[in-house]
Design a protein around this motif. Structure first.
Motif, PDB file in Angstrom:
ATOM      1  N   VAL A 183       0.843  -1.199   0.000  1.00 33.86           N
ATOM      2  CA  VAL A 183       0.000   0.000   0.000  1.00 33.86           C
ATOM      3  C   VAL A 183       0.879   1.250   0.000  1.00 33.86           C
ATOM      4  O   VAL A 183       0.532   2.272  -0.596  1.00 33.86           O
ATOM      5  CB  VAL A 183      -0.939   0.000   1.227  1.00 33.86           C
ATOM      6  CG1 VAL A 183      -1.719   1.295   1.291  1.00 33.86           C
ATOM      7  CG2 VAL A 183      -1.907  -1.165   1.161  1.00 33.86           C
ATOM      8  N   LEU A 184       2.032   1.160   0.664  1.00 33.24           N
ATOM      9  CA  LEU A 184       2.925   2.322   0.731  1.00 33.24           C
ATOM     10  C   LEU A 184       3.691   2.525  -0.577  1.00 33.24           C
ATOM     11  O   LEU A 184       4.531   3.413  -0.673  1.00 33.24           O
ATOM     12  CB  LEU A 184       3.910   2.163   1.887  1.00 33.24           C
ATOM     13  CG  LEU A 184       3.296   2.343   3.274  1.00 33.24           C
ATOM     14  CD1 LEU A 184       4.256   1.902   4.358  1.00 33.24           C
ATOM     15  CD2 LEU A 184       2.885   3.787   3.493  1.00 33.24           C
TER      16      LEU A 184
ATOM     17  N   VAL B  91      10.823   3.442  14.465  1.00 33.86           N
ATOM     18  CA  VAL B  91       9.670   4.281  14.143  1.00 33.86           C
ATOM     19  C   VAL B  91       9.998   5.195  12.965  1.00 33.86           C
ATOM     20  O   VAL B  91       9.221   5.329  12.021  1.00 33.86           O
ATOM     21  CB  VAL B  91       9.269   5.097  15.396  1.00 33.86           C
ATOM     22  CG1 VAL B  91       8.358   6.255  15.027  1.00 33.86           C
ATOM     23  CG2 VAL B  91       8.587   4.184  16.407  1.00 33.86           C
ATOM     24  N   PHE B  92      11.201   5.784  13.016  1.00 33.96           N
ATOM     25  CA  PHE B  92      11.609   6.680  11.934  1.00 33.96           C
ATOM     26  C   PHE B  92      11.595   5.953  10.592  1.00 33.96           C
ATOM     27  O   PHE B  92      11.020   6.435   9.612  1.00 33.96           O
ATOM     28  CB  PHE B  92      13.017   7.234  12.226  1.00 33.96           C
ATOM     29  CG  PHE B  92      13.512   8.181  11.164  1.00 33.96           C
ATOM     30  CD1 PHE B  92      13.322   9.551  11.291  1.00 33.96           C
ATOM     31  CD2 PHE B  92      14.164   7.699  10.027  1.00 33.96           C
ATOM     32  CE1 PHE B  92      13.766  10.419  10.305  1.00 33.96           C
ATOM     33  CE2 PHE B  92      14.607   8.561   9.037  1.00 33.96           C
ATOM     34  CZ  PHE B  92      14.412   9.926   9.187  1.00 33.96           C
ATOM     35  N   GLU B  93      12.216   4.766  10.559  1.00 34.06           N
ATOM     36  CA  GLU B  93      12.298   4.016   9.302  1.00 34.06           C
ATOM     37  C   GLU B  93      10.920   3.547   8.835  1.00 34.06           C
ATOM     38  O   GLU B  93      10.658   3.468   7.642  1.00 34.06           O
ATOM     39  CB  GLU B  93      13.239   2.818   9.449  1.00 34.06           C
ATOM     40  CG  GLU B  93      14.709   3.201   9.498  1.00 34.06           C
ATOM     41  CD  GLU B  93      15.140   3.982   8.257  1.00 34.06           C
ATOM     42  OE1 GLU B  93      14.669   3.669   7.161  1.00 34.06           O
ATOM     43  OE2 GLU B  93      15.938   4.929   8.407  1.00 34.06           O
ATOM     44  N   ASN B  94      10.059   3.225   9.782  1.00 28.83           N
ATOM     45  CA  ASN B  94       8.691   2.856   9.426  1.00 28.83           C
ATOM     46  C   ASN B  94       8.012   3.977   8.653  1.00 28.83           C
ATOM     47  O   ASN B  94       7.415   3.756   7.607  1.00 28.83           O
ATOM     48  CB  ASN B  94       7.886   2.548  10.687  1.00 28.83           C
ATOM     49  CG  ASN B  94       7.790   1.063  10.976  1.00 28.83           C
ATOM     50  OD1 ASN B  94       7.002   0.362  10.365  1.00 28.83           O
ATOM     51  ND2 ASN B  94       8.624   0.595  11.888  1.00 28.83           N
ATOM     52  N   VAL B  95       8.119   5.189   9.194  1.00 27.03           N
ATOM     53  CA  VAL B  95       7.446   6.318   8.559  1.00 27.03           C
ATOM     54  C   VAL B  95       8.118   6.667   7.236  1.00 27.03           C
ATOM     55  O   VAL B  95       7.465   7.052   6.270  1.00 27.03           O
ATOM     56  CB  VAL B  95       7.421   7.531   9.519  1.00 27.03           C
ATOM     57  CG1 VAL B  95       6.750   8.726   8.858  1.00 27.03           C
ATOM     58  CG2 VAL B  95       6.693   7.181  10.811  1.00 27.03           C
ATOM     59  N   ARG B 149       2.774   6.851   9.230  1.00 24.19           N
ATOM     60  CA  ARG B 149       3.363   6.114   8.117  1.00 24.19           C
ATOM     61  C   ARG B 149       2.449   6.168   6.896  1.00 24.19           C
ATOM     62  O   ARG B 149       2.903   6.334   5.765  1.00 24.19           O
ATOM     63  CB  ARG B 149       3.603   4.662   8.543  1.00 24.19           C
ATOM     64  CG  ARG B 149       4.296   3.843   7.488  1.00 24.19           C
ATOM     65  CD  ARG B 149       4.541   2.435   7.928  1.00 24.19           C
ATOM     66  NE  ARG B 149       3.292   1.685   8.038  1.00 24.19           N
ATOM     67  CZ  ARG B 149       3.227   0.397   8.352  1.00 24.19           C
ATOM     68  NH1 ARG B 149       4.327  -0.262   8.633  1.00 24.19           N
ATOM     69  NH2 ARG B 149       2.074  -0.226   8.422  1.00 24.19           N
ATOM     70  N   ALA B 150       1.139   6.017   7.137  1.00 27.11           N
ATOM     71  CA  ALA B 150       0.191   6.051   6.028  1.00 27.11           C
ATOM     72  C   ALA B 150       0.147   7.435   5.386  1.00 27.11           C
ATOM     73  O   ALA B 150      -0.004   7.563   4.170  1.00 27.11           O
ATOM     74  CB  ALA B 150      -1.198   5.646   6.517  1.00 27.11           C
ATOM     75  N   LEU B 151       0.310   8.484   6.213  1.00 30.14           N
ATOM     76  CA  LEU B 151       0.220   9.851   5.683  1.00 30.14           C
ATOM     77  C   LEU B 151       1.487  10.268   4.945  1.00 30.14           C
ATOM     78  O   LEU B 151       1.479  11.214   4.165  1.00 30.14           O
ATOM     79  CB  LEU B 151      -0.056  10.837   6.824  1.00 30.14           C
ATOM     80  CG  LEU B 151      -1.439  10.737   7.473  1.00 30.14           C
ATOM     81  CD1 LEU B 151      -1.522  11.652   8.680  1.00 30.14           C
ATOM     82  CD2 LEU B 151      -2.530  11.067   6.475  1.00 30.14           C
ATOM     83  N   ALA B 152       2.605   9.549   5.190  1.00 29.20           N
ATOM     84  CA  ALA B 152       3.894   9.950   4.626  1.00 29.20           C
ATOM     85  C   ALA B 152       3.881   9.960   3.106  1.00 29.20           C
ATOM     86  O   ALA B 152       4.591  10.742   2.478  1.00 29.20           O
ATOM     87  CB  ALA B 152       4.998   9.020   5.134  1.00 29.20           C
ATOM     88  N   VAL B 153       3.088   9.082   2.491  1.00 30.65           N
ATOM     89  CA  VAL B 153       3.100   9.002   1.037  1.00 30.65           C
ATOM     90  C   VAL B 153       2.106   9.980   0.416  1.00 30.65           C
ATOM     91  O   VAL B 153       1.809   9.892  -0.771  1.00 30.65           O
ATOM     92  CB  VAL B 153       2.801   7.557   0.558  1.00 30.65           C
ATOM     93  CG1 VAL B 153       3.937   6.638   0.946  1.00 30.65           C
ATOM     94  CG2 VAL B 153       1.495   7.043   1.133  1.00 30.65           C
ATOM     95  N   LEU B 158      -7.612   8.114   2.837  1.00 31.81           N
ATOM     96  CA  LEU B 158      -7.116   7.431   4.029  1.00 31.81           C
ATOM     97  C   LEU B 158      -8.144   6.387   4.459  1.00 31.81           C
ATOM     98  O   LEU B 158      -9.321   6.702   4.642  1.00 31.81           O
ATOM     99  CB  LEU B 158      -6.884   8.439   5.155  1.00 31.81           C
ATOM    100  CG  LEU B 158      -6.245   7.903   6.421  1.00 31.81           C
ATOM    101  CD1 LEU B 158      -4.856   7.354   6.140  1.00 31.81           C
ATOM    102  CD2 LEU B 158      -6.171   8.985   7.487  1.00 31.81           C
ATOM    103  N   LEU B 159      -7.680   5.138   4.582  1.00 30.48           N
ATOM    104  CA  LEU B 159      -8.577   4.048   4.963  1.00 30.48           C
ATOM    105  C   LEU B 159      -8.101   3.467   6.288  1.00 30.48           C
ATOM    106  O   LEU B 159      -6.927   3.150   6.446  1.00 30.48           O
ATOM    107  CB  LEU B 159      -8.571   2.959   3.885  1.00 30.48           C
ATOM    108  CG  LEU B 159      -8.878   3.437   2.466  1.00 30.48           C
ATOM    109  CD1 LEU B 159      -8.613   2.325   1.464  1.00 30.48           C
ATOM    110  CD2 LEU B 159     -10.306   3.922   2.360  1.00 30.48           C
ATOM    111  N   LEU B 160      -9.019   3.318   7.236  1.00 35.41           N
ATOM    112  CA  LEU B 160      -8.633   2.815   8.556  1.00 35.41           C
ATOM    113  C   LEU B 160      -9.514   1.626   8.923  1.00 35.41           C
ATOM    114  O   LEU B 160     -10.738   1.724   8.937  1.00 35.41           O
ATOM    115  CB  LEU B 160      -8.779   3.905   9.620  1.00 35.41           C
ATOM    116  CG  LEU B 160      -8.052   5.229   9.351  1.00 35.41           C
ATOM    117  CD1 LEU B 160      -9.062   6.306   8.992  1.00 35.41           C
ATOM    118  CD2 LEU B 160      -7.238   5.649  10.549  1.00 35.41           C
ATOM    119  N   ASP B 161      -8.862   0.503   9.217  1.00 37.34           N
ATOM    120  CA  ASP B 161      -9.583  -0.723   9.551  1.00 37.34           C
ATOM    121  C   ASP B 161      -9.647  -0.858  11.069  1.00 37.34           C
ATOM    122  O   ASP B 161      -8.625  -1.094  11.700  1.00 37.34           O
ATOM    123  CB  ASP B 161      -8.863  -1.920   8.923  1.00 37.34           C
ATOM    124  CG  ASP B 161      -9.630  -3.209   9.117  1.00 37.34           C
ATOM    125  OD1 ASP B 161     -10.771  -3.155   9.616  1.00 37.34           O
ATOM    126  OD2 ASP B 161      -9.095  -4.270   8.761  1.00 37.34           O
TER     127      ASP B 161
END
Lengths: 291, 349
Positions: A183-184, B91-95, B149-153, B158-161
């Motif tokens: 997704v990313l 956390v940094f690398e995740n985002v 992380r989702a907002l970074a791209v 935005l979809l949230l489950d």
């Protein structure tokens, strides 16, 4: 791992002292008799007539050839099974398709089949009287009684190790992280290299270590296809047998001690990996409870 | 960006997960997909993201068909129920992940990535956790990192489950308000899935109530709560008392009392009354239902009384603490119940 569960049990749930001593004693006796004494005796017999003869056993050209062949075989068989194991585990753990359960069962086949039978299958296929025998002879390709046959037999018997190690691991981890990567915007390859592989690396290493130990130690299947040509198609286990049959005990045990050493190293690496994964899991648990 | 969902159907074997779903999501809207487990809400969300393919139908982003687009090209942000943070990355690398995997031509420079990640971590108020690993975070922190992380791209959608499903009540309430504020700041078209009606009513601009693979009702929180379109919606959006009766000339009889049902046809009917919409009295009035209090439970700010009604099962009545102490109600007392608002549905034959 045991250190985390040192709970003092009450008298009501413990056995009487003599029962505990008896059970523990029996277990220790069994281990000593069947594991420790043979292991010690291998090194003892190998070194019985001094370091000189022990070392000389390895300078023998036939022994050197056997060691070289064993290393070559493992060097081909283990990477092959690594690639196959990861691919099979990926397919089975991540996708639902027809024949999935058949594939899962097939992966276990080499464990179920006697290694001798495995060797015979290849003789039947590629031997001089085998199905492909005439064609191979025509094209001057040697498989049976040559290195390709030994590699094939080794690949067959070490087939399940990596896949069996990875399938439960990957199923437990689930595919959410991979989906998140997709997704990313990551491609399939990026997802594999950056997410899947780092997550399975310890399980993968574990499987590879076991596969390697088996590849170097395999006797039955390799014995059938090798033809026992000295200095040519003998691996270490076959070489040990020949030396032993010729009453060259020092030489036999010296080479056997190499395999025993490999077993010890394998065990050490295996325990290290287990210890590490346990510690990582422990850390996660601790952090989770700190919340 | 607007989303059009057209005739989406999905089956898993014999199980119909989604049955011809049509839905328009306006640009900048915060929409809740609400329903019990197994109603197809998560499947619909995953189809919108491209993680699942529909058997039939189309998903249009801003009028453009995305059905054939791969999930990595849809530019959606997806927050997974269990966050799915990359466990071996900080956390940094995740985002930063979504930025780092871009092709060379569009990949930002290292300094640009750094700036962006810290900006996002500040947005979710967790800048100080940049060097931690996911396992070292609390549930609420993981949730916010997953969002960053989702907002970074810079997703279009935005979809949230079940974004708050795995959190405890207190954290959940905090995060709910925080998500609403965040949405008001960034104004991203957002869809979230939930089975918690309170969550849907509090956070969303519009609520879609799903049941067994089809849409029961779409509307603002007030609309779905005040004028539920079906018995299912009524039941799902709050506690409810059920009366099975027969409507005769605009009245439904229950025991010695009766409930007004002015517009209902003469037929068997189900009458719904919410526990907090019932008045209690010691004086009999013409139509009130007769009952006897058999249980009183004190639930913090509200008091729940169980009243045995003649000709019916126990009826739940909820009172505020003040009204309860004013009335001085006791177990065993005979009381008279008058519903303030009722909802009458003809019983399916």
């Amino acid at each position: 791992m045991s250190s985390t569960t040192t709970v003092n049990r009450s008298a009501a749930t413990t056995e009487a002292p003599w029962v505990r001593w008896l059970l523990t004693g029996l277990a220790l006796l069994f281990i000593a008799l069947f594991l420790i004494i043979p292991l010690v005796s291998v090194f003892f017999e190998a070194l019985r007539q001094g370091w000189g003869l022990f070392a000389a056993s390895f300078t023998d050209p036939d022994a050197l050839a056997a060691i070289k062949l064993t290393l070559i075989t493992a060097a081909i068989a283990v990477p092959l099974n690594l690639v196959f194991g990861v691919a099979a585990a990926w397919a089975i753990a991540r996708f639902r398709f027809k024949g999935r359960s058949v594939l899962t069962t097939l992966i276990d086949l080499p464990f179920a089949v006697s290694p001798v039978v495995a060797g015979l299958i290849y003789v039947l296929l590629f031997g001089a009287q085998g199905w492909f025998g005439p064609w191979l002879a025509e094209h001057d390709i040697k498989i049976i009684f040559a290195i390709p046959g030994i590699v094939l037999a080794t690949v067959f018997v070490t087939f399940p190790f990596v896949a069996r190690e990875l399938i439960p691991l990957m199923e437990a981890q689930g595919s959410d992280e991979e989906h998140a990567a997709l997704v990313l915007g990551a491609s399939g390859w990026q997802t594999f290299w950056r997410i899947t592989l780092p997550n399975i690396k310890w399980g993968l290493l574990y499987g590879v270590i076991l596969a390697n130990a088996r590849a170097m130690g395999e006797f039955g299947a390799v014995s059938v296809v090798s033809g026992h040509i000295r200095g040519m198609t003998n691996t270490i286990p076959l070489h040990v047998e020949i030396l032993y049959n010729e009453y060259n005990f020092v030489g036999a045990f010296a080479c056997a001690s190499l395999l025993a050493l490999l077993a010890l190293v394998t065990l050490a690496v295996k325990s290290f990996i287990e210890w590490r994964s346990a510690r990582l899991a422990e850390e996660d648990r601790r952090h989770a409870t700190e919340e | 960006m607007s989303i059009d969902i057209r005739n989406i159907s999905k089956r898993f074997g014999n199980f119909v997960a989604l049955d011809n779903i049509n839905l328009d999501v306006a640009s900048g809207e915060l929409l809740a997909l609400l329903g019990p487990s197994g109603c197809g809400k998560t499947t619909l969300l995953r189809i919108i993201a491209g993680l699942e393919t529909a058997d039939a139908g189309q998903i249009l982003f801003h009028g453009e068909d995305t059905t054939a687009k791969h999930v990595s090209e849809r530019q959606v942000g997806f927050v997974f129920q269990h966050y799915a943070l990359f466990r071996h990355m900080t956390v940094f690398e995740n985002v930063a992940f979504g930025l780092r995997v871009r092709p060379k031509e569009t990949r930002p420079s290292e300094t640009e990535i750094k700036r962006k990640v810290h900006e996002l971590l500040e947005l979710v108020q967790l800048d100080w956790l940049a060097d931690r690993y996911p396992a070292q975070l609390s549930g609420g922190q993981r949730q916010r990192i997953a969002l960053a992380r989702a907002l970074a791209v810079e997703p279009k959608v935005l979809l949230l489950d079940e974004p708050f499903g795995a959190l405890d009540t207190k954290v959940r309430k905090e995060l709910r308000r925080w998500l609403r504020r965040l949405h008001d700041e960034v104004h991203l078209t957002s869809i979230f899935v939930t089975h918690d009606q309170e969550e849907a009513l509090e956070v969303a601009d519009r609520v879609v109530v799903l049941n067994k693979g089809h849409i029961e009702q779409v509307g603002t929180p007030e609309e779905v709560y005040d004028t539920p379109a079906s018995p299912f919606v009524y039941q799902f959006l709050g506690d409810v008392n059920l009366f099975h009766s027969r409507v005769h000339e605009g009245w439904a009889e229950v025991g010695k009392g009766r409930i007004p049902a002015p517009d209902a046809p003469d037929a068997p009917a189900i009458i719904y009354v919410r526990p907090h919409e019932i008045d209690l009295s010691r004086v009999a009035s013409g139509d009130a239902l007769h009952g006897e209090i058999n249980h009183i439970r004190i639930l913090g700010a509200t008091i729940r009384l169980e009243v045995d009604v003649e000709g019916h099962d126990a009826v739940e009545v909820e009172l505020s603490r003040e009204r309860y102490s004013e009335g001085g109600w006791k177990v065993g007392e005979t009381v008279f119940l008058t519903p303030r608002t009722v909802q009458v549905y003809s019983e399916p034959q």
